[in-house]
Structure formats: structure tokens, C-alpha cells
Design an enzyme around this catalytic site. Structure first.
Site, PDB file in Angstrom:
ATOM      1  N   ARG A   1      -8.110  38.254 -21.479  1.00  0.00           N
ATOM      2  CA  ARG A   1      -9.194  38.860 -22.296  1.00  0.00           C
ATOM      3  C   ARG A   1      -9.348  40.312 -21.827  1.00  0.00           C
ATOM      4  NH1 ARG A   1     -10.784  37.921 -26.901  1.00  0.00           N
ATOM      5  NH2 ARG A   1     -10.993  35.712 -26.398  1.00  0.00           N
TER       6      ARG A   1
ATOM      7  N   ARG B   1       2.034  36.950 -27.127  1.00  0.00           N
ATOM      8  CA  ARG B   1       1.088  37.278 -26.042  1.00  0.00           C
ATOM      9  C   ARG B   1       0.877  36.075 -25.108  1.00  0.00           C
ATOM     10  NH1 ARG B   1      -5.110  37.402 -28.457  1.00  0.00           N
ATOM     11  NH2 ARG B   1      -5.004  35.443 -29.628  1.00  0.00           N
TER      12      ARG B   1
ATOM     13  N   HIS C   1      -3.655  45.508 -29.281  1.00  0.00           N
ATOM     14  CA  HIS C   1      -5.081  45.185 -29.378  1.00  0.00           C
ATOM     15  C   HIS C   1      -5.875  45.764 -28.185  1.00  0.00           C
ATOM     16  CE1 HIS C   1      -8.605  42.565 -29.715  1.00  0.00           C
ATOM     17  NE2 HIS C   1      -8.129  41.978 -30.769  1.00  0.00           N
TER      18      HIS C   1
ATOM     19  N   ASP D   1     -16.161  44.128 -36.817  1.00  0.00           N
ATOM     20  CA  ASP D   1     -14.801  43.588 -36.876  1.00  0.00           C
ATOM     21  C   ASP D   1     -14.186  44.106 -38.175  1.00  0.00           C
ATOM     22  OD1 ASP D   1     -13.418  40.242 -36.305  1.00  0.00           O
ATOM     23  OD2 ASP D   1     -12.489  42.220 -36.573  1.00  0.00           O
TER      24      ASP D   1
ATOM     25  N   GLU E   1      -7.577  49.442 -32.168  1.00  0.00           N
ATOM     26  CA  GLU E   1      -6.243  48.836 -32.225  1.00  0.00           C
ATOM     27  C   GLU E   1      -5.311  49.537 -33.223  1.00  0.00           C
ATOM     28  OE1 GLU E   1      -6.925  44.640 -33.032  1.00  0.00           O
ATOM     29  OE2 GLU E   1      -8.919  44.857 -32.145  1.00  0.00           O
TER      30      GLU E   1
HETATM   31  O1  TA6 Z   1      -8.932  42.420 -33.534  1.00  0.00           O
HETATM   32  C1  TA6 Z   1     -10.145  41.809 -33.863  1.00  0.00           C
HETATM   33  C2  TA6 Z   1      -9.957  40.300 -33.856  1.00  0.00           C
HETATM   34  O2  TA6 Z   1      -9.066  39.912 -34.870  1.00  0.00           O
HETATM   35  C3  TA6 Z   1     -11.322  39.637 -33.987  1.00  0.00           C
HETATM   36  O3  TA6 Z   1     -11.457  38.958 -35.221  1.00  0.00           O
HETATM   37  C4  TA6 Z   1     -11.393  38.678 -32.786  1.00  0.00           C
HETATM   38  O4  TA6 Z   1     -10.879  37.410 -33.132  1.00  0.00           O
HETATM   39  C5  TA6 Z   1     -10.498  39.427 -31.791  1.00  0.00           C
HETATM   40  O5  TA6 Z   1      -9.404  39.872 -32.589  1.00  0.00           O
HETATM   41  C6  TA6 Z   1     -10.097  38.650 -30.555  1.00  0.00           C
HETATM   42  O6  TA6 Z   1      -9.186  37.653 -30.888  1.00  0.00           O
HETATM   43  P1  TA6 Z   1      -8.684  36.675 -29.689  1.00  0.00           P
HETATM   44  O7  TA6 Z   1      -7.751  35.706 -30.358  1.00  0.00           O
HETATM   45  O8  TA6 Z   1      -7.988  37.519 -28.655  1.00  0.00           O
HETATM   46  O9  TA6 Z   1      -9.948  36.047 -29.127  1.00  0.00           O
END
Ligand code: TA6
Length: 305
Positions: free
Chosen positions: A73, A99, A176, A220, A279
Site C-alpha cells: 500500500r 504487481r 499508481h 477518485d 497516476e
Molecule cells: O487509482 C485509483 C483506484 O483505482 C481507486 O479506485 C482505488 O481502488 C485505488 O485505485 C486503490 O486500489 P487498490 O487495488 O490498490 O486498493
């Protein structure tokens, strides 16, 4: 996981050491004249970049999980070969599958100004269970006074059968990037003014960005048709972070805010206050159809101003 070749590359480098303090989870610790950085072999996942004399730039949750199959995370998760939910099969992992896998370290390049790590992952019997494709994906991460990250996707299918739908690849995804902020209520994001975006919070809607982006609720958003630099203005840390992108016409801004942060076990409830994701993406319609032999590179660079 770590081959002799990889170990040789690491031991003959001057700025990279292998950190095996987490069982079965090798991490490459980088220290050069300009910064320190950490990259996990798992997901080729940079999760720390700290330029000397600066506050850390990349955010990683103190509750992050470091184990096979779960993305850290924070840092720069490599979302590939699709962004968020798979377009047609919701049973597939969100943000693709690379990932959550160990990559190979294929090169270490060192200059007076920076250290570069190159990782690669090729299709195999495991990946074909998730995605019937023949591919090689590689990631170059360069750290010094600035951070450069580029992801190259290659369709390595044989073209003997000609260009057929079965051997062309549709590539999406995102780098991301979680950026550290002094406090989420003291930041503004410029570079997206007047850009159209898909607001995915609640009922999806298409809107236009009016002025700078500020964060005072869950955000988002997938900004579309944009290739410009995006700048994070941090009024508390008194700095600007410039995110420049290549191979991307879509950019994502994400902060989970209070309720979503509580739902994320690997993020403290108040963790939303300390980061925003900016991102470099190939999201929604911004995907690339690669014929055999063709490739596409998606990149993101972060500089401090
Ligand atoms: O990039 C934004 C997003 O698509 C959000 O919708 C949220 O789900 C975030 O990515 C994190 O996703 P993850 O699968 O890493 O918890």
C-alpha cells in the site's frame, strides 16, 4: 526468486544492497549521492524515495503488507495489463496481476548522478491462467535528484499467424504513484484545469475540472485527453512536486478520504491525510493495441521544485 545472476549484479554494484530482512521478500536498498530508495522484487515495486535534504516524496502506509500476492500500500504499484477492474471479467484481479508477482532483476546501471534498476516479467503458464497472452513487460526505475519510472509492454507473440485478434494485445494500466503530502488539506493540484474527467465516486459522471484540484472528500477521478505535467503544490512542506508523463493520455487522482481509508486494512484510518495518488495511466479508452513485435512505454517522472 533471486538467481545467481541477480545476486552477481547486486554484489558488483556500488549503490545497491540486498535486504532480506523480510522472509522470502527481497528488497533492493539504494543509496547514492542524491537519494535513498527501496524497491521490492515483488511487483518491481518502488516504495521509498528520499532525496537528500528533502522530506520523503513517496508515501508508503505504515500498515503495508510485504508478502507474495499482495501489493504494498503505497510507493508506485505497477497496475498492468489493465487499470482497476478488468473491462469484461470482474473475477480477474483489480489493477491486473503483475504487481502481485516477483519480477526478475535484469540490470543495474550506475552513473555519477543516478542508479537505475531494470526489471522484467514474461508470460508463462501462471500468467496465462489469468490472461491468455504472450508478452514481456519491463520496468526501468531511475533514482537520483529526480525519480524516473518507465514501463515497456511488448507483444512477443509470433506473427507467423499474421495479425489476428488472438495475437494482438490490448494494453492498459497505470503507474499508481502515492505522493507524500504534509497534510491533505494543505495541497492543491494544477495542470488539469478545464480537463474532462470521469468521476467514479458514487454514480459515475463526466465532469470538467474547474481550477486546481483540492481534496476535501473522497476523490477518485480519471482525467482524459491530457498529456500535460501535473503539479502538486504542498503549502505545508513548502514544495512543488512535478509529475510528467509519457505514453499516457489519462491521469488518475485518488484519495480515499475518511470512510474508504477505514475500509483499507493496510492503511491507518488517518492515513488519507498524508498522501495523494497522481497516476500516469492508460485507463478506460486510453489503451494500446499491440500487434506481435510492437511495444508501448508508459512513464512517469517526479521532480521537486
Ligand atoms: O487509482 C485509483 C483506484 O483505482 C481507486 O479506485 C482505488 O481502488 C485505488 O485505485 C486503490 O486500489 P487498490 O487495488 O490498490 O486498493
Amino acid at each position: 526468486m533471486l538467481t545467481q545472476g541477480m545476486n552477481r549484479k547486486i554484489s558488483s554494484s556500488n549503490t545497491v544492497v540486498l535486504d532480506e530482512s523480510v522472509d522470502a521478500y527481497p528488497v533492493l536498498q539504494i543509496k547514492n549521492k542524491y537519494c535513498t530508495a527501496s524497491v521490492a522484487l515483488h511487483g518491481a515495486h518502488l516504495f521509498h524515495w528520499h532525496p537528500l535534504g528533502e522530506e520523503p516524496v513517496i508515501y508508503t502506509s505504515p500498515s503495508a503488507v510485504y508478502k507474495l500476492g499482495k501489493a504494498i500500500r503505497g510507493g508506485i504499484p505497477v497496475c498492468w495489463p489493465w487499470f482497476n477492474k478488468h473491462p469484461t471479467n470482474s473475477s480477474l484481479p483489480s489493477h491486473g496481476f503483475v504487481r502481485n508477482k516477483f519480477w526478475d532483476l535484469t540490470a543495474i546501471e550506475e552513473t555519477a548522478m543516478s542508479t537505475t534498476l531494470v526489471f522484467s516479467l514474461s508470460s508463462n503458464s501462471e500468467t496465462r491462467k489469468l490472461w491468455e497472452a504472450v508478452f514481456e513487460v519491463s520496468l526501468r526505475i531511475t533514482v537520483g535528484e529526480k525519480l524516473e519510472c518507465s514501463l515497456t509492454s511488448k507483444n512477443t507473440a509470433s506473427s507467423n499467424a499474421g495479425f489476428t485478434p488472438s495475437n494482438s494485445l490490448s494494453i492498459g494500466g497505470a503507474l499508481h504513484t502515492y505522493l507524500s503530502v504534509g497534510s491533505i488539506d494543505a495541497v492543491e493540484i494544477s495542470g488539469l484545469e478545464e480537463v474532462s474527467y470521469i468521476d467514479t465516486v458514487g454514480t459515475e459522471a463526466v465532469r470538467t475540472q474547474l481550477g486546481r484540484v483540492t481534496i476535501s472528500e473522497e476523490v477518485d477521478r480519471i482525467y482524459t485527453g491530457t498529456t500535460t505535467d501535473i503539479i502538486l503544490h504542498d503549502k505545508l512542506l513548502k514544495r512543488k512536486l512535478r509529475v510528467s508523463r509519457k505514453g499516457s493520455q489519462s491521469a488518475v487522482i485518488w484519495n480515499p478520504w475518511i470512510e474508504k481509508a477505514k475500509e483499507l486494512a493496510d492503511l491507518p484510518d488517518d492515513g488519507y491525510k498524508n498522501f495523494v495518488c497522481i497516476e500516469s495511466a492508460n485507463a478506460r479508452g486510453d489503451v494500446y493495441l499491440l500487434q506481435p513485435g510492437e511495444s508501448h512505454t508508459l512513464s512517469t517522472n517526479v521532480t521537486i521544485e
